[in-house]
Design a protein around this motif. Structure first.
Motif, PDB file in Angstrom:
ATOM      1  N   LEU A 209       3.848 -19.836  22.203  1.00  0.00           N
ATOM      2  CA  LEU A 209       3.039 -20.669  21.309  1.00  0.00           C
ATOM      3  C   LEU A 209       3.220 -20.268  19.844  1.00  0.00           C
ATOM      4  O   LEU A 209       3.294 -21.131  18.958  1.00  0.00           O
ATOM      5  N   LEU A 210       3.336 -18.964  19.584  1.00  0.00           N
ATOM      6  CA  LEU A 210       3.548 -18.509  18.202  1.00  0.00           C
ATOM      7  C   LEU A 210       4.936 -18.880  17.681  1.00  0.00           C
ATOM      8  O   LEU A 210       5.091 -19.219  16.503  1.00  0.00           O
ATOM      9  N   LEU A 211       5.925 -18.843  18.567  1.00  0.00           N
ATOM     10  CA  LEU A 211       7.287 -19.238  18.185  1.00  0.00           C
ATOM     11  C   LEU A 211       7.329 -20.706  17.773  1.00  0.00           C
ATOM     12  O   LEU A 211       7.981 -21.076  16.802  1.00  0.00           O
ATOM     13  N   ARG A 212       6.589 -21.535  18.489  1.00  0.00           N
ATOM     14  CA  ARG A 212       6.515 -22.959  18.143  1.00  0.00           C
ATOM     15  C   ARG A 212       5.859 -23.137  16.771  1.00  0.00           C
ATOM     16  O   ARG A 212       6.303 -23.944  15.957  1.00  0.00           O
ATOM     17  N   GLU A 213       4.811 -22.355  16.485  1.00  0.00           N
ATOM     18  CA  GLU A 213       4.159 -22.420  15.176  1.00  0.00           C
ATOM     19  C   GLU A 213       5.122 -22.016  14.059  1.00  0.00           C
ATOM     20  O   GLU A 213       5.155 -22.634  13.001  1.00  0.00           O
ATOM     21  N   LEU A 214       5.903 -20.968  14.308  1.00  0.00           N
ATOM     22  CA  LEU A 214       6.892 -20.511  13.330  1.00  0.00           C
ATOM     23  C   LEU A 214       7.928 -21.595  13.071  1.00  0.00           C
ATOM     24  O   LEU A 214       8.309 -21.848  11.925  1.00  0.00           O
ATOM     25  N   MET A 215       8.374 -22.263  14.143  1.00  0.00           N
ATOM     26  CA  MET A 215       9.347 -23.341  14.007  1.00  0.00           C
ATOM     27  C   MET A 215       8.789 -24.460  13.119  1.00  0.00           C
ATOM     28  O   MET A 215       9.482 -24.985  12.250  1.00  0.00           O
ATOM     29  N   LEU A 216       7.508 -24.800  13.303  1.00  0.00           N
ATOM     30  CA  LEU A 216       6.899 -25.858  12.496  1.00  0.00           C
ATOM     31  C   LEU A 216       6.753 -25.442  11.039  1.00  0.00           C
ATOM     32  O   LEU A 216       6.918 -26.270  10.141  1.00  0.00           O
ATOM     33  N   LEU A 217       6.443 -24.170  10.795  1.00  0.00           N
ATOM     34  CA  LEU A 217       6.363 -23.689   9.413  1.00  0.00           C
ATOM     35  C   LEU A 217       7.704 -23.845   8.700  1.00  0.00           C
ATOM     36  O   LEU A 217       7.759 -24.245   7.534  1.00  0.00           O
ATOM     37  N   VAL A 218       8.787 -23.546   9.406  1.00  0.00           N
ATOM     38  CA  VAL A 218      10.133 -23.712   8.839  1.00  0.00           C
ATOM     39  C   VAL A 218      10.393 -25.191   8.532  1.00  0.00           C
ATOM     40  O   VAL A 218      10.929 -25.537   7.478  1.00  0.00           O
ATOM     41  N   MET A 219       9.973 -26.077   9.446  1.00  0.00           N
ATOM     42  CA  MET A 219      10.182 -27.521   9.240  1.00  0.00           C
ATOM     43  C   MET A 219       9.387 -28.029   8.036  1.00  0.00           C
ATOM     44  O   MET A 219       9.887 -28.839   7.249  1.00  0.00           O
ATOM     45  N   VAL A 220       8.156 -27.556   7.881  1.00  0.00           N
ATOM     46  CA  VAL A 220       7.335 -27.958   6.724  1.00  0.00           C
ATOM     47  C   VAL A 220       7.991 -27.472   5.440  1.00  0.00           C
ATOM     48  O   VAL A 220       8.047 -28.199   4.434  1.00  0.00           O
ATOM     49  N   TRP A 221       8.526 -26.260   5.462  1.00  0.00           N
ATOM     50  CA  TRP A 221       9.226 -25.721   4.289  1.00  0.00           C
ATOM     51  C   TRP A 221      10.441 -26.580   3.945  1.00  0.00           C
ATOM     52  O   TRP A 221      10.678 -26.892   2.769  1.00  0.00           O
ATOM     53  N   ILE A 222      11.202 -26.996   4.951  1.00  0.00           N
ATOM     54  CA  ILE A 222      12.377 -27.856   4.724  1.00  0.00           C
ATOM     55  C   ILE A 222      11.943 -29.196   4.150  1.00  0.00           C
ATOM     56  O   ILE A 222      12.554 -29.704   3.194  1.00  0.00           O
ATOM     57  N   LEU A 223      10.886 -29.775   4.695  1.00  0.00           N
ATOM     58  CA  LEU A 223      10.380 -31.050   4.174  1.00  0.00           C
ATOM     59  C   LEU A 223       9.973 -30.929   2.710  1.00  0.00           C
ATOM     60  O   LEU A 223      10.282 -31.795   1.893  1.00  0.00           O
ATOM     61  N   ARG A 224       9.282 -29.864   2.378  1.00  0.00           N
ATOM     62  CA  ARG A 224       8.831 -29.665   0.985  1.00  0.00           C
ATOM     63  C   ARG A 224      10.020 -29.519   0.044  1.00  0.00           C
ATOM     64  O   ARG A 224       9.982 -30.000  -1.092  1.00  0.00           O
ATOM     65  N   ARG A 225      11.068 -28.835   0.488  1.00  0.00           N
ATOM     66  CA  ARG A 225      12.271 -28.692  -0.337  1.00  0.00           C
ATOM     67  C   ARG A 225      12.905 -30.041  -0.638  1.00  0.00           C
ATOM     68  O   ARG A 225      13.545 -30.219  -1.675  1.00  0.00           O
ATOM     69  N   HIS A 226      12.729 -30.993   0.280  1.00  0.00           N
ATOM     70  CA  HIS A 226      13.289 -32.331   0.090  1.00  0.00           C
ATOM     71  C   HIS A 226      12.272 -33.312  -0.489  1.00  0.00           C
ATOM     72  O   HIS A 226      12.538 -34.513  -0.556  1.00  0.00           O
ATOM     73  N   GLY A 227      11.102 -32.799  -0.867  1.00  0.00           N
ATOM     74  CA  GLY A 227      10.100 -33.633  -1.527  1.00  0.00           C
ATOM     75  C   GLY A 227       9.240 -34.464  -0.597  1.00  0.00           C
ATOM     76  O   GLY A 227       8.606 -35.426  -1.039  1.00  0.00           O
ATOM     77  N   TYR A 228       9.195 -34.124   0.673  1.00  0.00           N
ATOM     78  CA  TYR A 228       8.372 -34.857   1.637  1.00  0.00           C
ATOM     79  C   TYR A 228       7.112 -34.066   1.979  1.00  0.00           C
ATOM     80  O   TYR A 228       7.164 -32.852   2.107  1.00  0.00           O
ATOM     81  N   PRO A 229       6.000 -34.790   2.181  1.00  0.00           N
ATOM     82  CA  PRO A 229       4.794 -34.103   2.667  1.00  0.00           C
ATOM     83  C   PRO A 229       4.928 -33.860   4.171  1.00  0.00           C
ATOM     84  O   PRO A 229       5.773 -34.490   4.827  1.00  0.00           O
ATOM     85  N   PRO A 230       4.118 -32.981   4.730  1.00  0.00           N
ATOM     86  CA  PRO A 230       4.159 -32.813   6.186  1.00  0.00           C
ATOM     87  C   PRO A 230       3.748 -34.123   6.859  1.00  0.00           C
ATOM     88  O   PRO A 230       2.834 -34.793   6.376  1.00  0.00           O
ATOM     89  N   PRO A 231       4.419 -34.517   7.942  1.00  0.00           N
ATOM     90  CA  PRO A 231       4.025 -35.753   8.619  1.00  0.00           C
ATOM     91  C   PRO A 231       2.644 -35.616   9.248  1.00  0.00           C
ATOM     92  O   PRO A 231       2.177 -34.505   9.505  1.00  0.00           O
ATOM     93  N   GLN A 232       2.022 -36.755   9.488  1.00  0.00           N
ATOM     94  CA  GLN A 232       0.705 -36.755  10.115  1.00  0.00           C
ATOM     95  C   GLN A 232       0.820 -36.237  11.544  1.00  0.00           C
ATOM     96  O   GLN A 232       1.865 -36.339  12.174  1.00  0.00           O
ATOM     97  N   VAL A 233      -0.291 -35.702  12.036  1.00  0.00           N
ATOM     98  CA  VAL A 233      -0.336 -35.237  13.419  1.00  0.00           C
ATOM     99  C   VAL A 233      -0.186 -36.454  14.324  1.00  0.00           C
ATOM    100  O   VAL A 233      -0.860 -37.463  14.141  1.00  0.00           O
ATOM    101  N   ASN A 234       0.727 -36.364  15.303  1.00  0.00           N
ATOM    102  CA  ASN A 234       0.924 -37.498  16.200  1.00  0.00           C
ATOM    103  C   ASN A 234       0.108 -37.331  17.479  1.00  0.00           C
ATOM    104  O   ASN A 234      -0.508 -36.298  17.723  1.00  0.00           O
ATOM    105  N   PHE A 235       0.130 -38.366  18.314  1.00  0.00           N
ATOM    106  CA  PHE A 235      -0.663 -38.364  19.537  1.00  0.00           C
ATOM    107  C   PHE A 235      -0.268 -37.224  20.468  1.00  0.00           C
ATOM    108  O   PHE A 235      -1.124 -36.595  21.086  1.00  0.00           O
TER     109      PHE A 235
END
Length: 196
Positions: A104-130
């Motif tokens: 579960l912590l590894l998945r959280e780390l993966m999402l933190l990396v994705m949010v960082w990549i999105l921010r570098r490209h000027g995108y906000p984090p996507p909304q929480v999906n279903f």
């Protein structure tokens, strides 16, 4: 005129849904202390109140048109903090194995990396999906049931059986939602690269 009113509403901070989310966040350290000191009844009560407020803040925000930028940050933050504090507490008390906590912590780390990549490209984090909400829902049921399993008798046995079922479904959905998130980020980054 209507557009401006909607915009003003979405930027409001002190709405009922946001206050519910803030209260949920304030409950995280209380909840963690209760788990670590083995006040399981009170910890379950705080977790149940958190679940009710999680349901209400989203429902009320949509019904009263009080969806806000702050609410979109507070809601997933509260969910994650409850999950992390529960993981820590249950792992500390040896009710959760390290491999599950690690997954579960590894998945959280993966999402933190994705949010960082999105921010570098000027995108906000996507909304929480279903799918992400369903994963959180399963984990929020799993944790109190696993906490309940720390005992003897038929109630502890039922808590263990259903707790592990919800933990399995929740972990699977959590990773599935995370992988879909990675795919979404990859598409956005790839679209940016081809646009340049």
């Amino acid at each position: 005129m209507e557009v401006q009113e909607t915009r003003v509403q979405t930027d409001r901070i002190f709405t009922i849904p946001n206050i519910l989310s803030m209260a949920r966040l304030a409950g995280v350290p209380v909840f963690l202390w209760l788990i670590l000191t083995e006040h399981d009844g009170w910890a379950l009560a705080v977790l149940m109140l958190s679940g009710v407020s999680d349901y209400l803040d989203g429902k009320l925000a949509r019904r009263w048109n009080q969806i806000s930028k702050l609410g979109r940050l507070l809601d997933p933050a509260a969910d994650r903090l409850y999950i992390l504090s529960t993981l820590f507490g249950l792992t500390y008390r040896e009710l959760l194995p390290l491999w599950l906590t690690g997954a579960l912590l590894l998945r959280e780390l993966m999402l933190l990396v994705m949010v960082w990549i999105l921010r570098r490209h000027g995108y906000p984090p996507p909304q929480v999906n279903f799918l992400g909400k369903a994963a959180t829902f399963n984990l929020m049921y799993a944790f109190p049931l696993l906490l309940l399993s720390d005992g003897t008798g038929w109630l502890a046995w039922l808590g263990s059986v259903f707790g592990w079922a919800f933990a399995g479904w929740g972990t699977t959905l959590y990773w599935w939602a995370g992988i879909l998130y990675v795919v979404q980020v990859r598409r956005l980054v790839k679209a940016d690269a081809t646009a340049d």
